[in-house]
Design a protein around this motif. Structure first.
Motif, PDB file in Angstrom:
ATOM      1  N   SER A 100     -54.322 -38.751 -70.528  1.00  0.00           N
ATOM      2  CA  SER A 100     -53.186 -37.940 -70.975  1.00  0.00           C
ATOM      3  C   SER A 100     -51.919 -38.292 -70.222  1.00  0.00           C
ATOM      4  O   SER A 100     -50.833 -38.402 -70.814  1.00  0.00           O
ATOM      5  N   CYS A 101     -52.017 -38.473 -68.907  1.00  0.00           N
ATOM      6  CA  CYS A 101     -50.845 -38.823 -68.113  1.00  0.00           C
ATOM      7  C   CYS A 101     -50.316 -40.202 -68.505  1.00  0.00           C
ATOM      8  O   CYS A 101     -49.106 -40.435 -68.514  1.00  0.00           O
ATOM      9  N   THR A 102     -51.208 -41.128 -68.827  1.00  0.00           N
ATOM     10  CA  THR A 102     -50.791 -42.455 -69.279  1.00  0.00           C
ATOM     11  C   THR A 102     -50.045 -42.357 -70.605  1.00  0.00           C
ATOM     12  O   THR A 102     -48.988 -42.979 -70.797  1.00  0.00           O
ATOM     13  N   LEU A 103     -50.577 -41.570 -71.533  1.00  0.00           N
ATOM     14  CA  LEU A 103     -49.915 -41.385 -72.823  1.00  0.00           C
ATOM     15  C   LEU A 103     -48.557 -40.713 -72.662  1.00  0.00           C
ATOM     16  O   LEU A 103     -47.589 -41.070 -73.338  1.00  0.00           O
ATOM     17  N   GLU A 104     -48.495 -39.755 -71.758  1.00  0.00           N
ATOM     18  CA  GLU A 104     -47.232 -39.054 -71.523  1.00  0.00           C
ATOM     19  C   GLU A 104     -46.185 -39.999 -70.936  1.00  0.00           C
ATOM     20  O   GLU A 104     -45.004 -39.949 -71.299  1.00  0.00           O
TER      21      GLU A 104
ATOM     22  N   HIS B 150     -45.323 -31.954 -74.537  1.00  0.00           N
ATOM     23  CA  HIS B 150     -45.853 -30.649 -74.161  1.00  0.00           C
ATOM     24  C   HIS B 150     -46.049 -30.530 -72.656  1.00  0.00           C
ATOM     25  O   HIS B 150     -45.775 -29.472 -72.075  1.00  0.00           O
ATOM     26  N   PHE B 151     -46.506 -31.578 -72.008  1.00  0.00           N
ATOM     27  CA  PHE B 151     -46.771 -31.503 -70.575  1.00  0.00           C
ATOM     28  C   PHE B 151     -45.503 -31.183 -69.788  1.00  0.00           C
ATOM     29  O   PHE B 151     -45.518 -30.370 -68.866  1.00  0.00           O
ATOM     30  N   GLU B 152     -44.423 -31.826 -70.152  1.00  0.00           N
ATOM     31  CA  GLU B 152     -43.163 -31.576 -69.454  1.00  0.00           C
ATOM     32  C   GLU B 152     -42.688 -30.146 -69.685  1.00  0.00           C
ATOM     33  O   GLU B 152     -42.191 -29.480 -68.767  1.00  0.00           O
ATOM     34  N   GLU B 153     -42.862 -29.665 -70.908  1.00  0.00           N
ATOM     35  CA  GLU B 153     -42.476 -28.290 -71.233  1.00  0.00           C
ATOM     36  C   GLU B 153     -43.324 -27.292 -70.454  1.00  0.00           C
ATOM     37  O   GLU B 153     -42.802 -26.307 -69.900  1.00  0.00           O
ATOM     38  N   TRP B 154     -44.622 -27.523 -70.390  1.00  0.00           N
ATOM     39  CA  TRP B 154     -45.513 -26.609 -69.678  1.00  0.00           C
ATOM     40  C   TRP B 154     -45.224 -26.600 -68.183  1.00  0.00           C
ATOM     41  O   TRP B 154     -45.188 -25.539 -67.557  1.00  0.00           O
ATOM     42  N   ALA B 155     -45.010 -27.783 -67.596  1.00  0.00           N
ATOM     43  CA  ALA B 155     -44.730 -27.864 -66.165  1.00  0.00           C
ATOM     44  C   ALA B 155     -43.440 -27.121 -65.815  1.00  0.00           C
ATOM     45  O   ALA B 155     -43.372 -26.401 -64.810  1.00  0.00           O
ATOM     46  N   LYS B 156     -42.440 -27.279 -66.648  1.00  0.00           N
ATOM     47  CA  LYS B 156     -41.171 -26.594 -66.404  1.00  0.00           C
ATOM     48  C   LYS B 156     -41.335 -25.085 -66.531  1.00  0.00           C
ATOM     49  O   LYS B 156     -40.779 -24.319 -65.733  1.00  0.00           O
TER      50      LYS B 156
ATOM     51  N   THR C 146     -56.211 -34.456 -74.306  1.00  0.00           N
ATOM     52  CA  THR C 146     -55.421 -35.625 -74.714  1.00  0.00           C
ATOM     53  C   THR C 146     -54.768 -35.414 -76.068  1.00  0.00           C
ATOM     54  O   THR C 146     -53.827 -36.131 -76.418  1.00  0.00           O
ATOM     55  N   ARG C 147     -55.256 -34.451 -76.828  1.00  0.00           N
ATOM     56  CA  ARG C 147     -54.645 -34.132 -78.124  1.00  0.00           C
ATOM     57  C   ARG C 147     -53.196 -33.674 -77.961  1.00  0.00           C
ATOM     58  O   ARG C 147     -52.384 -33.823 -78.869  1.00  0.00           O
ATOM     59  N   TRP C 148     -52.866 -33.123 -76.803  1.00  0.00           N
ATOM     60  CA  TRP C 148     -51.530 -32.595 -76.554  1.00  0.00           C
ATOM     61  C   TRP C 148     -50.631 -33.590 -75.832  1.00  0.00           C
ATOM     62  O   TRP C 148     -49.437 -33.335 -75.655  1.00  0.00           O
ATOM     63  N   ALA C 149     -51.180 -34.715 -75.403  1.00  0.00           N
ATOM     64  CA  ALA C 149     -50.422 -35.661 -74.579  1.00  0.00           C
ATOM     65  C   ALA C 149     -49.505 -36.523 -75.440  1.00  0.00           C
ATOM     66  O   ALA C 149     -49.759 -36.761 -76.623  1.00  0.00           O
ATOM     67  N   GLY C 150     -48.433 -37.000 -74.810  1.00  0.00           N
ATOM     68  CA  GLY C 150     -47.515 -37.906 -75.479  1.00  0.00           C
ATOM     69  C   GLY C 150     -46.581 -37.248 -76.468  1.00  0.00           C
ATOM     70  O   GLY C 150     -45.918 -37.938 -77.251  1.00  0.00           O
ATOM     71  N   ARG C 151     -46.506 -35.931 -76.447  1.00  0.00           N
ATOM     72  CA  ARG C 151     -45.655 -35.200 -77.397  1.00  0.00           C
ATOM     73  C   ARG C 151     -44.635 -34.300 -76.698  1.00  0.00           C
ATOM     74  O   ARG C 151     -43.995 -33.470 -77.342  1.00  0.00           O
TER      75      ARG C 151
END
Length: 311
Positions: free
Chosen positions: A179-183, A87-93, A80-85
């Protein structure tokens, strides 16, 4: 960067009151790193470092180990430290562009077994023995992101435990939901974005874990899982890197359950491996710093951002 606790005179004090030793900060750090990077015993290491008793170097090692663990454990044990910034979208892509058919996968999850010396206690022997690995030891669960860092680490569990047991005990699914909620909130979208990690068939079906499959399947499914498994090997690369860089965690004869903080040692080794990736990216100006981040073309954060944020 590690901000070791210092005395007013600028030394690191280790040992018990009345029997303490003073180390210069760089000497204490070098002692700790030297121990983590070698499989030798203290008697051998003293001949190389010299100048002090083995007990002094041992006290220094554990003092630095405890400080790093207490201060920076949160850098590797909570995704969750990485969520909402973003990063998740960048990693998935990055994973999708690298050739994986999954469009919302943000990392790879797996368990690793770290062997230790055979315990003398019979109950502990039965608890730690793994029939699969034919050895005594502990297991850890890690999630590796395309930037080459371990972003969620859990352990340790008894060596006989299954990966699915670690997943249920780690609380990772709950952290992924958060994390998904924060994102989703950070992107101004309703509901939750369906991000997930990919693991091997040992894991059960879950909303946040896409698992591999085995057995009879269609040609399309076989190609899909083959492509995903080709990318999932990144988590094995990371496990291998931790052992290669800090071989002390792989010294089966020295690591003794009940006598040494084995979980703490592996946590700090994983943390140091992450720090090395961040530092290499800054030092060599290639924006990567490791094989995994170079493979997926995702840059890790700076060392200061990784340790203290914001990411």
């Amino acid at each position: 960067e590690l901000r070791l606790p210092l005395t007013p005179a600028g030394f690191v004090s280790v040992g018990k009151p009345g029997h303490h030793c003073l180390f210069e900060p760089m000497e204490a750090l070098c002692t700790f790193l030297f121990r983590m990077a070698h499989r030798c015993t203290w008697s051998t290491l003293v001949q190389i470092m010299g100048g002090r008793a083995a007990s002094a170097y041992s006290a220094c090692f554990y003092a630095v180990l405890n400080h790093i663990y207490a201060s920076f454990k949160g850098c590797v044990d909570d995704i969750t430290r990485w969520a909402g910034r973003g990063h998740f979208e960048e990693w998935a892509k990055a994973i999708f562009v690298a050739g994986a058919p999954a469009q919302r996968c943000i990392g790879f999850i797996d368990g690793t077994f770290r062997a230790c010396a055979r315990p003398t206690d019979g109950h502990l022997q039965r608890l730690l023995h793994s029939g699969y690995y034919k050895s005594h030891g502990f297991k850890f669960q890690a999630v590796v992101a395309p930037n080459g860092l371990i972003v969620d680490l859990y352990g340790c569990c008894a060596g006989r435990r299954h990966d699915s047991y670690m997943l249920s005990q780690s609380g990772f699914l709950r952290r992924m939901q958060t994390s998904c909620t924060l994102e989703a909130h950070a992107g101004g979208r309703r509901g939750q974005d369906m991000y997930y990690v990919y693991g091997d068939p040992a894991y059960g079906r879950s909303r946040y874990v896409m698992r591999g499959a085995k057995g009879a399947m269609s040609n399309r499914a076989r190609r899909t899982y083959a492509q995903m498994n080709g990318k999932r090997v990144a988590v094995e690369w990371k496990f291998c890197t931790v052992i290669q860089e800090f071989s002390f965690v792989d010294n089966t004869k020295i690591l003794k359950a009940g006598e040494m903080p084995l979980a703490r040692i592996y946590y700090v080794a994983a943390l140091l491996s992450n720090m090395k990736v961040c530092l290499n990216a800054e030092r060599f100006f290639d924006t990567h710093g490791g094989l995994i981040s170079r493979h997926f073309n995702v840059s890790p954060p700076s060392l200061n951002a990784f340790l203290y944020g914001p990411l």
